[in-house]
Scaffold this active site. Structure first.
Site, PDB file in Angstrom:
ATOM      1  N   GLY A   6      14.281  67.341 -22.955  1.00  0.00           N
ATOM      2  CA  GLY A   6      13.044  67.697 -22.254  1.00  0.00           C
ATOM      3  C   GLY A   6      13.107  69.107 -21.669  1.00  0.00           C
ATOM      4  O   GLY A   6      14.065  69.853 -21.908  1.00  0.00           O
ATOM      5  N   TYR A   7      12.076  69.429 -20.931  1.00  0.00           N
ATOM      6  CA  TYR A   7      11.924  70.806 -20.448  1.00  0.00           C
ATOM      7  C   TYR A   7      13.073  71.205 -19.494  1.00  0.00           C
ATOM      8  O   TYR A   7      13.859  72.116 -19.800  1.00  0.00           O
ATOM      9  CB  TYR A   7      10.563  70.904 -19.753  1.00  0.00           C
ATOM     10  CG  TYR A   7      10.268  72.205 -19.051  1.00  0.00           C
ATOM     11  CD1 TYR A   7      10.579  73.439 -19.638  1.00  0.00           C
ATOM     12  CD2 TYR A   7       9.648  72.208 -17.809  1.00  0.00           C
ATOM     13  CE1 TYR A   7      10.274  74.624 -18.989  1.00  0.00           C
ATOM     14  CE2 TYR A   7       9.336  73.381 -17.156  1.00  0.00           C
ATOM     15  CZ  TYR A   7       9.657  74.587 -17.740  1.00  0.00           C
ATOM     16  OH  TYR A   7       9.357  75.745 -17.089  1.00  0.00           O
ATOM     17  N   LYS A  41       6.259  61.606 -16.721  1.00  0.00           N
ATOM     18  CA  LYS A  41       5.997  62.541 -15.613  1.00  0.00           C
ATOM     19  C   LYS A  41       4.554  63.011 -15.472  1.00  0.00           C
ATOM     20  O   LYS A  41       4.284  63.906 -14.678  1.00  0.00           O
ATOM     21  CB  LYS A  41       6.902  63.764 -15.782  1.00  0.00           C
ATOM     22  CG  LYS A  41       6.635  64.520 -17.066  1.00  0.00           C
ATOM     23  CD  LYS A  41       7.347  65.866 -17.114  1.00  0.00           C
ATOM     24  CE  LYS A  41       6.947  66.628 -18.346  1.00  0.00           C
ATOM     25  NZ  LYS A  41       7.532  67.943 -18.460  1.00  0.00           N
ATOM     26  N   SER A  53      11.177  65.055  -6.666  1.00  0.00           N
ATOM     27  CA  SER A  53      10.043  65.988  -6.672  1.00  0.00           C
ATOM     28  C   SER A  53       9.554  66.243  -5.259  1.00  0.00           C
ATOM     29  O   SER A  53       9.620  65.362  -4.391  1.00  0.00           O
ATOM     30  CB  SER A  53       8.916  65.360  -7.497  1.00  0.00           C
ATOM     31  OG  SER A  53       7.709  66.052  -7.292  1.00  0.00           O
ATOM     32  N   TYR A  72       3.298  57.807 -10.453  1.00  0.00           N
ATOM     33  CA  TYR A  72       4.403  58.701 -10.799  1.00  0.00           C
ATOM     34  C   TYR A  72       5.165  59.128  -9.543  1.00  0.00           C
ATOM     35  O   TYR A  72       6.398  59.009  -9.459  1.00  0.00           O
ATOM     36  CB  TYR A  72       3.880  59.949 -11.542  1.00  0.00           C
ATOM     37  CG  TYR A  72       4.831  61.111 -11.475  1.00  0.00           C
ATOM     38  CD1 TYR A  72       5.973  61.131 -12.263  1.00  0.00           C
ATOM     39  CD2 TYR A  72       4.620  62.163 -10.580  1.00  0.00           C
ATOM     40  CE1 TYR A  72       6.883  62.182 -12.166  1.00  0.00           C
ATOM     41  CE2 TYR A  72       5.515  63.207 -10.479  1.00  0.00           C
ATOM     42  CZ  TYR A  72       6.636  63.215 -11.263  1.00  0.00           C
ATOM     43  OH  TYR A  72       7.531  64.239 -11.153  1.00  0.00           O
ATOM     44  N   LYS A 132       9.238  58.262  -7.897  1.00  0.00           N
ATOM     45  CA  LYS A 132      10.258  59.173  -7.347  1.00  0.00           C
ATOM     46  C   LYS A 132      10.709  58.687  -5.961  1.00  0.00           C
ATOM     47  O   LYS A 132      11.903  58.695  -5.642  1.00  0.00           O
ATOM     48  CB  LYS A 132       9.715  60.606  -7.274  1.00  0.00           C
ATOM     49  CG  LYS A 132       9.425  61.231  -8.631  1.00  0.00           C
ATOM     50  CD  LYS A 132      10.678  61.376  -9.475  1.00  0.00           C
ATOM     51  CE  LYS A 132      10.412  61.906 -10.871  1.00  0.00           C
ATOM     52  NZ  LYS A 132      11.577  61.826 -11.766  1.00  0.00           N
ATOM     53  N   ARG A 187       1.541  77.019  -4.414  1.00  0.00           N
ATOM     54  CA  ARG A 187       2.730  76.246  -4.801  1.00  0.00           C
ATOM     55  C   ARG A 187       3.947  77.175  -4.805  1.00  0.00           C
ATOM     56  O   ARG A 187       3.825  78.397  -4.934  1.00  0.00           O
ATOM     57  CB  ARG A 187       2.584  75.688  -6.228  1.00  0.00           C
ATOM     58  CG  ARG A 187       1.444  74.719  -6.441  1.00  0.00           C
ATOM     59  CD  ARG A 187       1.730  73.363  -5.832  1.00  0.00           C
ATOM     60  NE  ARG A 187       0.648  72.417  -6.110  1.00  0.00           N
ATOM     61  CZ  ARG A 187      -0.444  72.274  -5.360  1.00  0.00           C
ATOM     62  NH1 ARG A 187      -0.607  73.023  -4.279  1.00  0.00           N
ATOM     63  NH2 ARG A 187      -1.367  71.386  -5.680  1.00  0.00           N
ATOM     64  N   ARG A 243      -9.474  69.382  -8.354  1.00  0.00           N
ATOM     65  CA  ARG A 243      -8.875  68.271  -9.117  1.00  0.00           C
ATOM     66  C   ARG A 243      -8.449  67.202  -8.116  1.00  0.00           C
ATOM     67  O   ARG A 243      -7.776  67.527  -7.122  1.00  0.00           O
ATOM     68  CB  ARG A 243      -7.667  68.793  -9.911  1.00  0.00           C
ATOM     69  CG  ARG A 243      -6.991  67.735 -10.755  1.00  0.00           C
ATOM     70  CD  ARG A 243      -5.961  68.361 -11.681  1.00  0.00           C
ATOM     71  NE  ARG A 243      -4.771  68.834 -10.976  1.00  0.00           N
ATOM     72  CZ  ARG A 243      -3.718  69.381 -11.585  1.00  0.00           C
ATOM     73  NH1 ARG A 243      -3.719  69.531 -12.899  1.00  0.00           N
ATOM     74  NH2 ARG A 243      -2.675  69.789 -10.893  1.00  0.00           N
ATOM     75  N   GLU A 244      -8.792  65.972  -8.403  1.00  0.00           N
ATOM     76  CA  GLU A 244      -8.447  64.884  -7.483  1.00  0.00           C
ATOM     77  C   GLU A 244      -6.929  64.801  -7.292  1.00  0.00           C
ATOM     78  O   GLU A 244      -6.176  64.929  -8.259  1.00  0.00           O
ATOM     79  CB  GLU A 244      -8.958  63.561  -8.058  1.00  0.00           C
ATOM     80  CG  GLU A 244      -9.163  62.504  -7.005  1.00  0.00           C
ATOM     81  CD  GLU A 244      -9.553  61.163  -7.611  1.00  0.00           C
ATOM     82  OE1 GLU A 244      -9.159  60.143  -7.035  1.00  0.00           O
ATOM     83  OE2 GLU A 244     -10.227  61.167  -8.660  1.00  0.00           O
TER      84      GLU A 244
HETATM   85  N1  UFG Z   1      -4.263  74.100 -11.927  1.00  0.00           N
HETATM   86  C1  UFG Z   1      -5.457  74.657 -12.337  1.00  0.00           C
HETATM   87  N2  UFG Z   1      -5.834  74.480 -13.635  1.00  0.00           N
HETATM   88  C2  UFG Z   1      -5.084  73.781 -14.535  1.00  0.00           C
HETATM   89  C3  UFG Z   1      -3.845  73.233 -14.094  1.00  0.00           C
HETATM   90  C4  UFG Z   1      -3.478  73.409 -12.783  1.00  0.00           C
HETATM   91  O1  UFG Z   1      -6.176  75.275 -11.555  1.00  0.00           O
HETATM   92  O2  UFG Z   1      -5.493  73.646 -15.696  1.00  0.00           O
HETATM   93  C5  UFG Z   1      -3.835  74.294 -10.535  1.00  0.00           C
HETATM   94  C6  UFG Z   1      -3.737  72.994  -9.772  1.00  0.00           C
HETATM   95  O3  UFG Z   1      -4.990  72.652  -9.240  1.00  0.00           O
HETATM   96  C7  UFG Z   1      -2.691  73.340  -8.728  1.00  0.00           C
HETATM   97  C8  UFG Z   1      -1.793  74.362  -9.416  1.00  0.00           C
HETATM   98  O4  UFG Z   1      -2.544  74.853 -10.521  1.00  0.00           O
HETATM   99  O5  UFG Z   1      -3.317  73.959  -7.646  1.00  0.00           O
HETATM  100  C9  UFG Z   1      -0.488  73.772  -9.934  1.00  0.00           C
HETATM  101  O6  UFG Z   1      -0.827  72.639 -10.727  1.00  0.00           O
HETATM  102  P1  UFG Z   1       0.256  71.947 -11.681  1.00  0.00           P
HETATM  103  O7  UFG Z   1      -0.449  70.815 -12.367  1.00  0.00           O
HETATM  104  O8  UFG Z   1       0.921  72.954 -12.530  1.00  0.00           O
HETATM  105  O9  UFG Z   1       1.340  71.425 -10.660  1.00  0.00           O
HETATM  106  P2  UFG Z   1       1.178  70.393  -9.459  1.00  0.00           P
HETATM  107  O10 UFG Z   1       1.595  71.140  -8.232  1.00  0.00           O
HETATM  108  O11 UFG Z   1      -0.127  69.732  -9.420  1.00  0.00           O
HETATM  109  O12 UFG Z   1       2.190  69.266  -9.936  1.00  0.00           O
HETATM  110  C10 UFG Z   1       3.551  69.464  -9.836  1.00  0.00           C
HETATM  111  C11 UFG Z   1       4.285  68.657 -10.918  1.00  0.00           C
HETATM  112  C12 UFG Z   1       4.139  67.189 -10.687  1.00  0.00           C
HETATM  113  C13 UFG Z   1       4.443  66.843  -9.257  1.00  0.00           C
HETATM  114  C14 UFG Z   1       3.643  67.689  -8.317  1.00  0.00           C
HETATM  115  C15 UFG Z   1       4.033  67.447  -6.893  1.00  0.00           C
HETATM  116  O13 UFG Z   1       3.786  68.967 -12.193  1.00  0.00           O
HETATM  117  O14 UFG Z   1       5.052  66.526 -11.520  1.00  0.00           O
HETATM  118  O15 UFG Z   1       3.910  69.050  -8.586  1.00  0.00           O
HETATM  119  O16 UFG Z   1       3.169  68.055  -6.021  1.00  0.00           O
HETATM  120  F1  UFG Z   1       4.143  65.545  -9.002  1.00  0.00           F
END
Ligand code: UFG
Length: 339
Positions: free
Chosen positions: A10-11, A85, A125, A150, A154, A231, A295-296
């Site tokens: 995996g990644y 994941k 996570s 998910y 964790k 983030r 996004r929810e």
């Molecule tokens: N985002 C967009 N457009 C997209 C995808 C993401 O605007 O198409 C934004 C999201 O709204 C968020 C940011 O980019 O603000 C980061 O989103 P990611 O989906 O890349 O990452 P997340 O922080 O949502 O999720 C990550 C991990 C999960 C974990 C989570 C914990 O991918 O496995 O952190 O907070 F559960």
């Protein structure tokens, strides 16, 4: 010293196998290939000059897992990445997530005890913190109710590990990842999402490559300087190196208690728009994006306090955002050109 890496194609797993081999560890990879490809093993070998041992099976299979440990009694530790994941998928298919992510862990722990394998590093996570009340987030921040099955796997996994460590000779380290992005400098391994990416960076690189028409930015009405969520993005190679540091801490008997938890982040937060801008600057390309609704389940902002990891693991994330996005783009191009 031989380490079992579950989910090693995996990644994050593949990058960790590379770093382990480069530090002189022998690696055996177990992966069911649910969300990855066998070719990753060959690409790891191209980088390190060593082909890791590889077995394809599902760690929820008790008999196969026991048979594996029976045949590998020389393991000094396990790094357990193998898990489903995708946050949204987990909301749709909770049992699939609980069964896969928890049964595999319990089978591993059971066999580690039976066969005397003393150490496990677990992929956790920052999702366990939810929207933390205080930023940056240290390891002592309270665990919030999980936002998804998910995330809950964790949290429950950390509890299963804590309870097991309490009554067995096992030692465990849980690494709480912030947002891993980027790829190995070779361009030979990287993130390869199944279908339409959920995560920001693969969506950006696929949009820049022309595979996706437009990136949707989920909300610009958050209480952050530019309105988009923040983030702590961390280069996957830095993250991988932290796993090597964790393994060395375990096998070197340097742990201060039998179950330790570390944040893996840089300590810097970037907004979605800052990531897009960094990508455009590093590549000279324009990303076609539009702002849409939230996004929810997304939290507003989170970044790590990495002080404890820096001090105790003797590890620090050193690659900056420009290197992260440039390496992600290098990988996307390299991968597409080989198709
Ligand atoms: N985002 C967009 N457009 C997209 C995808 C993401 O605007 O198409 C934004 C999201 O709204 C968020 C940011 O980019 O603000 C980061 O989103 P990611 O989906 O890349 O990452 P997340 O922080 O949502 O999720 C990550 C991990 C999960 C974990 C989570 C914990 O991918 O496995 O952190 O907070 F559960």
């Amino acid at each position: 010293m031989k380490i079992l890496v579950t989910g090693g194609t995996g990644y994050i797993g593949s990058h960790t196998v590379v770093e382990l081999q480069q530090e002189g560890f022998e690696v055996v990879v177990v992966d069911a290939l649910f969300n990855s490809r066998r070719e990753v093993i060959d690409n790891i070998a191209k980088i390190t000059g060593q082909k890791p041992e590889f077995e394809q099976f599902d760690l929820t299979d008790q008999a196969k897992t026991a048979d594996f440990f029976q045949r590998h009694q020389d393991l000094v530790g396990v790094i357990h990445f193998a898990a489903h994941k995708a946050v949204n998928d987990s909301v749709q298919h909770p049992i699939k997530y609980y069964r896969n992510n928890l049964d595999s862990l319990m089978n591993l722990l059971d066999n580690m005890e039976t066969f005397g394998v003393p150490n496990i590093v677990f992929s956790s996570s920052c999702t366990v913190y939810g929207q933390a009340d205080q930023l940056p987030v240290s390891e002592s921040a309270p665990i919030k109710k999980a936002e998804s099955p998910y995330g809950n796997t964790k949290q429950i996994a950390e509890e299963i590990i804590a309870d097991t460590v309490h009554v067995t000779p096992l030692h465990a380290i849980a690494l709480r990842y912030f947002n891993p992005i980027g790829a190995h400098e070779s361009g030979l391994i990287g993130e390869l999402p199944n279908g339409v990416p959920d995560n920001l960076l693969p969506y950006i690189t696929q949009t820049a490559y022309g595979i996706r028409e437009q990136l949707k930015v989920f909300g610009n009405d958050y209480n952050t300087p530019d309105g988009t969520p923040i983030r702590d993005y961390i280069h996957v190679v830095d993250l991988a190196k932290a796993h090597v540091a964790a393994v060395k801490r375990m096998v070197g008997n340097q742990m201060k208690k039998p179950f330790e938890v570390f944040n893996l982040g840089t300590g810097n937060g970037y907004s979605v728009l800052e990531v897009i801008k960094a990508f455009e600057k590093a590549t000279g390309l324009k990303v076609n994006y539009k702002i849409v609704g939230r996004r929810e389940g997304d939290i507003e902002q989170i970044w790590a306090d990495p002080t404890f990891s820096n001090e105790e693991l003797g590890w620090k994330a050193v690659r900056n955002l420009d290197e992260m996005v440039a390496s992600a783009w290098h990988w996307e191009q390299h991968y597409r050109n080989t198709l």
